[in-house]
Design an enzyme around this catalytic site. Structure first.
Site, PDB file in Angstrom:
ATOM      1  N   ASN A  29       5.689  -9.288  17.698  1.00  0.00           N
ATOM      2  CA  ASN A  29       6.194 -10.442  16.962  1.00  0.00           C
ATOM      3  C   ASN A  29       7.541 -10.062  16.340  1.00  0.00           C
ATOM      4  OD1 ASN A  29       6.844 -12.216  14.807  1.00  0.00           O
ATOM      5  ND2 ASN A  29       4.721 -12.911  14.717  1.00  0.00           N
ATOM      6  N   GLU A  58       7.323   2.472   9.509  1.00  0.00           N
ATOM      7  CA  GLU A  58       7.978   3.491   8.697  1.00  0.00           C
ATOM      8  C   GLU A  58       9.310   3.990   9.250  1.00  0.00           C
ATOM      9  OE1 GLU A  58       4.431   6.088   6.935  1.00  0.00           O
ATOM     10  OE2 GLU A  58       3.907   5.060   8.784  1.00  0.00           O
ATOM     11  N   GLY A  72       0.829  -1.200   0.000  1.00  0.00           N
ATOM     12  CA  GLY A  72       0.000   0.000   0.000  1.00  0.00           C
ATOM     13  C   GLY A  72       0.860   1.245   0.000  1.00  0.00           C
ATOM     14  N   LYS A  92       4.463   0.694  20.077  1.00  0.00           N
ATOM     15  CA  LYS A  92       4.712   1.798  19.143  1.00  0.00           C
ATOM     16  C   LYS A  92       4.764   1.194  17.738  1.00  0.00           C
ATOM     17  CE  LYS A  92       7.426   4.469  22.440  1.00  0.00           C
ATOM     18  NZ  LYS A  92       8.716   5.158  22.692  1.00  0.00           N
TER      19      LYS A  92
END
Ligand code: MOS
Length: 756
Positions: A644, A718, A250, A714
């Site tokens: 994870n 990006e 995306g 958090k």
């Protein structure tokens, strides 16, 4: 690993998660690698037709003629949709009632506002017929000269940048501080237009049934898409069912539903049959957003000891002629470095382009490569090692807001990243290192940061009398592994094993999970899931502790713990009862509850919330040919609780690869005469391939930040790009002694004069 989870709900109970923290593989991994994952364009409802867009070859003007008759001539063409016959819309595509609503090109008139703007849609029984029909439209135009580039027109101060940020921010007297600084940097950096280039193009399969609409399309924001479609077609959102189970990337371009996706729905309405519309790759260079180019000037002042006294960061960017999105590049200087005086400002020009949009750390990425380059130049001016300079100047509290944040974690990122990389052996001067083959070797670094955002979400939790559970939220997985991480949170939230939990996501009939953007999805959807789990467990606990037949009777004051499908008395774990027994005795087949999430304004008013990191890069440069290879990147990141580690590592790698790409590869080249992108394809729009991606390491620095949300999550989506782009640029300088300030860095920038 069994992290302790602090809950605020009553009755108090604690669940010991065995799933959060596990490096599980992707839930849908096998489906994806075996071709079983059904992406939007893989759908073929009965009677489906194919729609092909015709797009404008000019950037400005109007369409004066379309040969609709010729376009209808190939056998199989069913109809041609133009401004003359497109179905009516309930809302003007040029209306803008909130800043998140972007103006769309939906054949509302004959105007052309950018190259590759949709001007017609050809609908046919086969893709081939539709493609041929579109080619026969032979549009004629009344063209006007395209306005291209950062100097195309008079500039202005945007009303806001990014999402509602002020265009100008000032703290302290920058001019006075610069005037007295003993060391000064004044440098201008340029970043190019970039395009998202998701592997999966925007695609839609739309089918109407009366005024009900069924849609298969990739989206990062199901509820927003549903709302936008509802508004445009004047139907209630409940009438619209969107399935978005898989996204082939995306990067921000699927955050809000795009014009071409809406055109697919309009085409289906026009012909009264299901329609599939898939963008060709070159058609993604226009109507689905991009990262705007910037020209950024950094003025930095420091004293003789290498302490910053002033940062002035000014960014010029572009938006389209018809809508507002302003890349908030200078805002990168709000967060990282402590300076008594900081000023940031933006200006913009309007050009004949599709409207820019969020793309891979919008603002943070563009601003960071300029800021980190300038900080490197400042260190050089002070005769200091770039790490030592950063250690002296990184912010202990967020400089602009004055709020405390997790600077201790940032210091740890610097320390552990540098150690792992071997930074201590770095010679101060450039052009000092060569490898055995004679290539110049350079080491550079950059600081990484990204805000820890949260949007609003809701989830629905169910426990059933057979011992299983279910968690539902309309979350989006665009490849990042969100569903795997969220299912882990769901299992722990329900006090069940992962295999016992049915996790449902990716469709618009589920509770709104918020947009998968701003690196905020795990925190946003995850907290809704966590809270939904807590709510259903609380109901179970109430049932049990108030029932004298239960082993938990009377435990409501001491609380219970949920684990493995049982509730335990917190003060005496030998007393417990299974969900099955609790529900069975109450004669219930299932119990459900909902949970919501949102950022906590009270915590936000006290604390600044960011993830941090430090990235170290090695490049090798051919001294004769200027060819640059990134050979090693080590990033250390502190991003709160890691749900994870396998997914997070992969996310960090992805971000770091974007950073390499920003520094060395990506560049949409505009033809200044036509206003068209010359390299609108993946052959000439360069992105890193395997051979360009070096050995990478992502260290995850332990961080417990209790203020961001109850789970301490958090974002990691990006942040990787922000440190890496600058680190690579700085490594190129260290290898060559040449400071390139226009990105991407090209080999012609580095071809050495013979005197070297
Ligand atoms: Mo993103 S640019 O937050 O999808």
């Amino acid at each position: 690993m069994t992290p302790e989870i602090t809950l605020t709900q009553a009755p108090a109970h604690v669940r010991h998660g065995s799933n959060i923290g596990q490096p599980l593989t992707r839930r849908e991994g096998v489906l994806k690698v075996t071709g079983g994952a059904r992406y939007a364009a893989d759908n073929h409802p009965a009677g489906m037709l194919y729609a092909v867009l015709a797009v404008s070859s000019i950037a400005r003007g109007r369409v004066t003629f379309l040969d609709v008759q010729a376009a209808k001539s190939p056998p199989g063409v069913v109809d041609v949709m133009t401004p003359a016959n497109r179905p009516p819309l309930a809302e003007d595509p040029d209306a803008k009632t909130n800043p998140f609503m972007f103006r769309l090109d939906l054949l509302q008139n004959d105007q052309v506002r950018y190259a590759n703007q949709p001007i017609a849609v050809v609908i046919a029984e086969t893709l081939e017929a539709a493609t041929e029909g579109a080619a026969l439209l032979s549009p004629q135009y009344e063209a006007q000269p395209a306005r291209v580039g950062l100097d195309a027109s008079e500039s202005f101060v945007p009303p806001a940048v990014g999402v509602g940020n002020p265009a100008k921010v000032q703290r302290g007297d920058v001019e006075a501080a610069l005037a007295t600084a003993s060391r000064r940097i004044d440098a201008t950096y340029e970043t190019p237009a970039q395009y998202h280039n998701a592997m999966e193009p925007h695609a839609i399969v739309a089918a109407w049934d009366g005024d009900a609409l069924s849609v298969d399309t990739p989206t990062q924001g199901l509820a927003l898409a549903q709302g936008r479609i509802a508004g445009l077609f004047g139907i209630s959102p409940e009438k619209i069912h969107i399935r978005s189970p898989f996204l082939g990337g995306g990067f921000g371009s699927k955050g809000l539903i795009s014009g071409p996706q809406i055109l697919g729905i309009m085409a289906a309405r026009l012909v009264g049959r299901p329609v599939k519309l898939v963008l060709r790759r070159e058609q993604m260079y226009g109507p689905v957003g991009h990262r705007a180019p910037t020209r950024q000037t950094l003025r930095i002042g420091a004293d003789g000891d290498g302490r910053l006294s002033a940062i002035d960061h000014h960014a010029k960017t572009v938006s389209s002629t018809f809508d507002d999105f302003f890349e908030p590049a200078a805002d990168a200087s709000h967060t990282l470095y402590a300076s008594p005086a900081i000023a940031t400002s933006h200006e913009a020009v309007r050009v004949d382009t599709g409207t820019p949009l969020f793309m891979r750390a919008p603002g943070e990425a563009t601003g960071s490569i300029a800021l980190e380059s300038a900080i490197d130049e400042a260190a050089q001016a002070c005769g200091m090692d770039p790490l030592a300079f950063r250690l002296k100047n990184y912010a202990e509290v967020e400089p602009i807001s004055g709020k405390p944040f997790s600077s201790k974690a940032l210091r740890e990122c610097y320390a552990q990243g540098a150690k792992r990389f071997g930074w201590a052996r770095r010679p101060l001067a450039p052009r000092q290192m060569r490898d055995d083959a004679g290539f110049l070797v350079g080491w550079g670094m950059g600081t990484a940061t990204f805000p820890a955002l949260m949007f609003q979400a809701e989830a629905r939790a169910v426990v059933r009398s057979d011992g299983s559970g279910q968690m539902e939220t309309g979350a989006h997985d665009m490849g990042q592994g969100a569903w795997t991480a969220l299912a882990q949170i769901a299992a722990d939230g329900l006090g069940l094993e992962l295999e016992q939990v049915e996790f449902r996501a990716g469709t618009s009939d589920l509770p709104d999970a918020g947009i998968a953007g701003g690196s905020a999805h795990t925190a946003t959807a995850g907290m809704a899931i966590h809270n939904a789990g807590a709510a259903v467990i609380a109901q179970l606990a109430e049932l049990a502790t108030g029932d004298e037949r239960s082993a938990l009777f009377g435990a409501s004051n001491t609380g219970v713990v949920a684990r493995g499908g049982r509730l335990f008395r917190r003060d005496d774990e030998s007393r417990s009862e299974s969900y099955v027994d609790i529900l069975g005795r109450a004669g219930l087949t299932e119990m459900e509850a909902r949970g919501k999430s949102a950022a906590d304004p009270a915590a936000q008013s006290i604390y600044a919330m960011h993830a941090h990191g430090a990235v170290f890069a090695e490049v090798k440069v051919d001294p004769d040919l200027g060819q640059i290879r990134v050979t090693r990147v080590v990033g250390a990141f502190a991003a709160g609780r890691i749900i994870n580690p396998r997914m997070v590592r992969s996310q960090l790698f992805g971000g770091m690869i974007w950073g390499v790409s920003f520094a060395l590869h990506e560049h949409a080249v505009m033809d200044r005469r036509s206003g068209r992108t010359l390299n609108a394809n993946l052959a000439e729009y360069h992105i890193p391939v395997n051979a360009d991606v070096p050995s990478m390491e992502a260290l995850m620095i332990d961080e417990h930040d209790p203020h961001v949300n109850a789970l301490g999550i958090k974002g990691v989506g990006e942040i990787g790009i922000t440190g890496t782009a600058g680190a690579v640029a700085n490594a190129v300088w260290h290898a060559t002694g040449i400071r390139v300030r226009r990105f991407p860095i090209r080999l012609e920038d580095l071809v050495m004069p013979a005197s070297h």
